[in-house]
Design an enzyme around this catalytic site. Structure first.
Site, PDB file in Angstrom:
ATOM      1  N   ASN A  33      45.174  40.034  43.849  1.00 23.21           N
ATOM      2  CA  ASN A  33      43.941  40.420  43.150  1.00 23.21           C
ATOM      3  C   ASN A  33      44.088  41.797  42.518  1.00 23.21           C
ATOM      4  O   ASN A  33      43.599  42.035  41.415  1.00 23.21           O
ATOM      5  CB  ASN A  33      42.741  40.375  44.095  1.00 23.21           C
ATOM      6  CG  ASN A  33      42.231  38.963  44.275  1.00 23.21           C
ATOM      7  OD1 ASN A  33      41.569  38.417  43.391  1.00 23.21           O
ATOM      8  ND2 ASN A  33      42.565  38.346  45.401  1.00 23.21           N
ATOM      9  N   ARG A  84      37.129  52.482  65.087  1.00 26.47           N
ATOM     10  CA  ARG A  84      36.618  52.215  63.744  1.00 26.47           C
ATOM     11  C   ARG A  84      36.051  53.453  63.063  1.00 26.47           C
ATOM     12  O   ARG A  84      36.276  53.685  61.880  1.00 26.47           O
ATOM     13  CB  ARG A  84      35.484  51.196  63.838  1.00 26.47           C
ATOM     14  CG  ARG A  84      35.933  49.823  63.531  1.00 26.47           C
ATOM     15  CD  ARG A  84      34.721  48.995  63.228  1.00 26.47           C
ATOM     16  NE  ARG A  84      34.983  47.648  63.700  1.00 26.47           N
ATOM     17  CZ  ARG A  84      34.083  46.695  63.728  1.00 26.47           C
ATOM     18  NH1 ARG A  84      32.836  46.949  63.371  1.00 26.47           N
ATOM     19  NH2 ARG A  84      34.394  45.514  64.130  1.00 26.47           N
ATOM     20  N   ILE A 111      36.864  45.528  59.107  1.00 27.72           N
ATOM     21  CA  ILE A 111      35.408  45.583  59.012  1.00 27.72           C
ATOM     22  C   ILE A 111      35.018  47.048  58.971  1.00 27.72           C
ATOM     23  O   ILE A 111      35.470  47.843  59.799  1.00 27.72           O
ATOM     24  CB  ILE A 111      34.768  44.855  60.206  1.00 27.72           C
ATOM     25  CG1 ILE A 111      35.148  43.371  60.131  1.00 27.72           C
ATOM     26  CG2 ILE A 111      33.252  45.036  60.203  1.00 27.72           C
ATOM     27  CD1 ILE A 111      34.707  42.550  61.308  1.00 27.72           C
ATOM     28  N   HIS A 128      35.461  37.259  48.468  1.00 26.31           N
ATOM     29  CA  HIS A 128      35.569  36.432  49.678  1.00 26.31           C
ATOM     30  C   HIS A 128      35.951  35.011  49.264  1.00 26.31           C
ATOM     31  O   HIS A 128      35.326  34.437  48.363  1.00 26.31           O
ATOM     32  CB  HIS A 128      34.233  36.435  50.429  1.00 26.31           C
ATOM     33  CG  HIS A 128      34.280  35.605  51.665  1.00 26.31           C
ATOM     34  ND1 HIS A 128      34.840  36.053  52.838  1.00 26.31           N
ATOM     35  CD2 HIS A 128      33.903  34.321  51.894  1.00 26.31           C
ATOM     36  CE1 HIS A 128      34.791  35.097  53.744  1.00 26.31           C
ATOM     37  NE2 HIS A 128      34.222  34.033  53.189  1.00 26.31           N
ATOM     38  N   ASP A 164      30.006  39.691  54.955  1.00 26.16           N
ATOM     39  CA  ASP A 164      30.106  38.589  53.982  1.00 26.16           C
ATOM     40  C   ASP A 164      28.733  38.081  53.535  1.00 26.16           C
ATOM     41  O   ASP A 164      28.580  36.906  53.187  1.00 26.16           O
ATOM     42  CB  ASP A 164      30.922  37.409  54.558  1.00 26.16           C
ATOM     43  CG  ASP A 164      32.366  37.792  54.838  1.00 26.16           C
ATOM     44  OD1 ASP A 164      32.871  38.731  54.204  1.00 26.16           O
ATOM     45  OD2 ASP A 164      32.991  37.152  55.715  1.00 26.16           O
TER      46      ASP A 164
HETATM   47  C1  GRF Z   1      41.978  36.788  48.712  1.00 25.64           C
HETATM   48  O1  GRF Z   1      42.022  35.414  48.815  1.00 25.64           O
HETATM   49  C2  GRF Z   1      40.577  37.297  48.969  1.00 25.64           C
HETATM   50  O2  GRF Z   1      39.591  36.368  48.709  1.00 25.64           O
HETATM   51  C3  GRF Z   1      40.585  37.607  50.432  1.00 25.64           C
HETATM   52  O3  GRF Z   1      41.889  38.037  50.725  1.00 25.64           O
HETATM   53  C4  GRF Z   1      42.784  37.490  49.783  1.00 25.64           C
HETATM   54  C5  GRF Z   1      43.604  38.624  49.246  1.00 25.64           C
HETATM   55  O4  GRF Z   1      44.730  38.200  48.539  1.00 25.64           O
HETATM   56  N1  GRF Z   1      39.549  38.569  50.729  1.00 25.64           N
HETATM   57  P1  GRF Z   1      45.603  39.239  47.734  1.00 25.64           P
HETATM   58  O5  GRF Z   1      46.123  40.285  48.708  1.00 25.64           O
HETATM   59  O6  GRF Z   1      44.769  39.841  46.652  1.00 25.64           O
HETATM   60  O7  GRF Z   1      46.738  38.401  47.186  1.00 25.64           O
END
Ligand code: GRF
Length: 232
Positions: A33, A84, A111, A128, A164
């Site tokens: 991502n 935390r 978290i 998510h 979430d």
């Molecule tokens: C993604 O599928 C996202 O929805 C979840 O963790 C994953 C992260 O993947 N929160 P990346 O590290 O971005 O490949």
């Protein structure tokens, strides 16, 4: 938005006085991502300054992606902090040095404390891997298969104290196909994630998506339902 962001930063006494909206990307894993953000910025489809990538995991592949893209990278490493609160204080101190406008959680597997979330209220986003409110928590792809879902996907939402459960902004849907495993489904979901997260970031950077009164707003109107990718 640029002028507004600049004025806000000026009022906060920020040192980084650019007129671009900026983000810190928080990661723990591979960082696909993050890579989607990097690629969209590079292609000039997303006007967002990726100021720093912060990981809680020293070995996160995402850190290498940041380095390759010439983005500052930091580890606030799990093993260096006891609890935390201590971890979140160190994380906040690191973020403070970079003064980003937004925090984008992208596979950040920790978290955050209520204090941390409240401190950045309206400025933290998460992605998510499910169509929230379906399947909060972990193992979302396997759970979707086990429950016989025909449609699955991913949600970008503002982060609030409730895990979430912050106001959703955009969702991307994919079919669940016969014979899917958690892995094949995850791949299909990730492909849509790489579209919806940059698309949401673009709306945020343009000042079109905002957070107010515990809700997400688009162009000054309450977003009663999340946007569906392709709608906008
Ligand atoms: C993604 O599928 C996202 O929805 C979840 O963790 C994953 C992260 O993947 N929160 P990346 O590290 O971005 O490949």
């Amino acid at each position: 938005m640029a002028a507004r962001a600049y004025r806000l930063r000026q009022r906060r006494g920020a040192l980084h006085l650019t007129d671009r909206v900026s983000a810190a990307v928080l990661v723990s894993g591979g960082g696909t991502n993050l890579q989607a953000f990097i690629d969209e910025v590079r292609e000039r489809r997303l006007d967002l300054e990726l100021r720093v990538v912060i990981s809680n995991n020293r070995d996160a592949g995402a850190l290498e992606r940041a380095r390759r893209a010439g983005i500052a990278d930091e580890c606030v490493c799990n093993e260096d902090y006891g609890g935390r609160a201590e971890f979140d204080a160190a994380l906040a101190a690191t973020i403070y040095r970079y003064e980003p406008d937004f925090l984008m959680l992208a596979g950040f597997m920790r978290i955050l404390t209520k204090d941390f979330v409240n401190r950045y209220e309206g400025r933290i986003l998460n992605i998510h891997p499910s169509l929230l409110p379906r399947f909060p928590g972990l193992d979302t792809h396997q759970r979707a298969i086990d429950e016989g879902e025909r449609v699955h996907g991913s949600t970008v939402h503002f982060v609030t104290e409730a895990l979430d459960a912050g106001p959703p902004i955009m969702q991307g849907r994919v079919p669940v196909l016969p014979g899917d495993t958690a892995l094949t489904l995850a791949r299909r979901v990730q492909a849509i994630e790489h579209k919806i997260y940059p698309a949401t970031a673009a709306l945020l950077a343009a000042g079109r998506v905002t957070y107010k009164d515990g809700a997400a707003w688009l162009d000054g109107k309450l977003l009663k339902e999340p946007l569906q990718y392709g709608d906008i």
